[in-house]
Design an enzyme around this catalytic site. Structure first.
Site, PDB file in Angstrom:
ATOM      1  N   SER A  50       0.328   4.443  -7.172  1.00 28.09           N
ATOM      2  CA  SER A  50       1.138   5.233  -6.234  1.00 28.09           C
ATOM      3  C   SER A  50       1.666   4.334  -5.128  1.00 28.09           C
ATOM      4  CB  SER A  50       0.319   6.385  -5.625  1.00 28.09           C
ATOM      5  OG  SER A  50      -0.681   5.871  -4.768  1.00 28.09           O
ATOM      6  N   ILE A  52       3.403   1.934  -2.499  1.00 30.55           N
ATOM      7  CA  ILE A  52       4.009   0.601  -2.537  1.00 30.55           C
ATOM      8  C   ILE A  52       3.615  -0.153  -3.801  1.00 30.55           C
ATOM      9  CG2 ILE A  52       3.886  -1.677  -1.401  1.00 30.55           C
ATOM     10  CD1 ILE A  52       3.916  -0.002   1.269  1.00 30.55           C
ATOM     11  N   SER A 175      -1.104  -5.455   7.181  1.00 31.37           N
ATOM     12  CA  SER A 175      -0.478  -4.437   8.020  1.00 31.37           C
ATOM     13  C   SER A 175      -0.202  -5.008   9.401  1.00 31.37           C
ATOM     14  CB  SER A 175      -1.386  -3.220   8.155  1.00 31.37           C
ATOM     15  OG  SER A 175      -0.919  -2.349   9.166  1.00 31.37           O
ATOM     16  N   TYR A 201      -9.569  -0.295  10.051  1.00 31.59           N
ATOM     17  CA  TYR A 201      -8.518  -0.708   9.111  1.00 31.59           C
ATOM     18  C   TYR A 201      -7.760  -1.915   9.660  1.00 31.59           C
ATOM     19  CZ  TYR A 201      -4.395  -0.195   6.073  1.00 31.59           C
ATOM     20  OH  TYR A 201      -3.375  -0.400   5.171  1.00 31.59           O
ATOM     21  N   LYS A 205      -7.403  -5.692   8.118  1.00 33.61           N
ATOM     22  CA  LYS A 205      -6.102  -6.308   7.859  1.00 33.61           C
ATOM     23  C   LYS A 205      -5.974  -7.647   8.582  1.00 33.61           C
ATOM     24  CE  LYS A 205      -4.831  -3.323   4.969  1.00 33.61           C
ATOM     25  NZ  LYS A 205      -4.548  -3.690   3.576  1.00 33.61           N
ATOM     26  N   THR A 234       4.068   7.015   2.338  1.00 33.11           N
ATOM     27  CA  THR A 234       3.298   6.896   1.102  1.00 33.11           C
ATOM     28  C   THR A 234       2.194   7.944   1.082  1.00 33.11           C
ATOM     29  OG1 THR A 234       1.672   5.368   2.051  1.00 33.11           O
ATOM     30  CG2 THR A 234       3.680   4.385   1.101  1.00 33.11           C
TER      31      THR A 234
END
Length: 318
Positions: A50, A52, A175, A201, A205, A234
């Site tokens: 799914s 990207i 990110s 997160y 990253k 997304t």
């Protein structure tokens, strides 16, 4: 300092990471960069069912590449594979079921793949944002296990296979959120203080960007890069960041716009001429730190990160 970083980052994001930011950047793109055939080249894409990852898989398949989709859910993976084959008219699309949060499963896949396949390009796209602190069956914090350790193991395990190929590349989908975090090597699994999934997160990253820089210095034969896809619409954004999605949904990029730089880094000659180890945004190298944010880590801390990851990876090695 975190308030400063967050404010500067959000203002930067409104200008650069949105749909309008992509449209502005697109004016300097060279369309010919993606007018290439990659027939005969083999690509692994994690999280390819799914968003990207799926879009990148489809674009590569359209250009003749052999695509290996690494997915966690078999039904969703097979459905995505059918879509990619239908759109690309390329049957050379293969599904592998791997849970990237399970280091043993990642090792097992990488070892088996290396014995049976060649590999030219690895795209580390799979990621998660679990909103509560959750441990895997191996007693690893789930975000760290998936985003950082899983990426580390898959990449290091496949480096020998990549080195056998012509023009090998590794692209890690990071990110811009990492700009608000300085590497905290003392608490990689977030055992101290309150648990903020957005910051967890972002820390993961940041770790990915540092890993990319370290790999580039160690393995000159492979072209490494990390990138920011921008703020894209997304399924992962909708499920993991519902408040952000509701506020920003009219400004978000399409999946194709988010995947553009992934595809460019994976297949274009122009990307391979860039120095290895850089962080990209909209087909252009970008700074890994905000101005005056004091987010740079010491070489010792960066080496410590790599050592801890190596030790953890070895612990679960098949």
């Amino acid at each position: 300092m975190s308030l400063y970083r967050n404010t500067v980052w959000f203002l930067k994001g409104l200008q650069e990471y949105t749909k309008s930011g992509y449209v502005a950047a697109e004016r300097r793109f060279n369309a010919a960069d993606l007018e290439v055939s990659v027939t005969g080249r083999s690509f692994i894409i994690t999280g390819a069912n799914s968003g990207i990852g799926k879009t990148a898989a489809c674009e590569i398949a359209k250009r003749g590449g052999m695509v290996h989709m690494i997915c966690r859910n078999k039904d969703r993976a097979e459905e995505a594979r059918k879509d990619i084959v239908d759109q690309s008219k390329n049957e050379n699309v293969h599904v592998h079921i791997v849970d990237m949060s399970s280091p043993r499963k990642v090792w097992e896949f990488a070892n088996g793949f290396s014995q049976n396949h060649s590999l030219h390009v690895l795209i580390n796209n799979a990621g998660c944002m679990v909103n509560q602190r959750e441990l895997t069956e191996d007693d690893l914090e789930k975000n760290f296990a998936t985003n950082t350790l899983g990426t580390y193991i898959l990449t290091t395990a496949l480096i020998p296979t990549l080195k056998k190929s012509q023009d090998p590349r590794v692209i890690t989908v990071s990110s811009g959120g990492m700009l608000v975090q300085k590497l905290n090597v003392e608490d990689l699994q977030f055992e101290r203080g309150s648990f903020d999934s957005t910051m967890v997160y972002a820390q993961n990253k940041r770790q990915q960007v540092i890993m990319t820089e370290q790999w580039a210095a160690q393995h000159k034969e492979i072209h490494f890069s990390s990138m920011h896809p921008g703020w894209a619409d997304t399924p992962a954004v909708r499920s993991s960041m519902p408040d952000f999605y509701e506020k920003m949904k009219n400004k978000l990029r399409s999946e194709a716009q988010g995947a553009d730089t992934v595809v460019w880094l994976a297949i274009s000659d122009a990307a391979s001429r860039q120095p290895s180890g850089l962080f990209f945004q909209d087909r252009k190298a970008a700074s890994t730190h905000l101005p005056l944010a004091f987010s740079k880590s010491s070489p010792d801390d960066e080496q410590k990160l790599m050592c801890v990851l190596e030790q953890l990876a070895d612990k679960f090695k098949c």
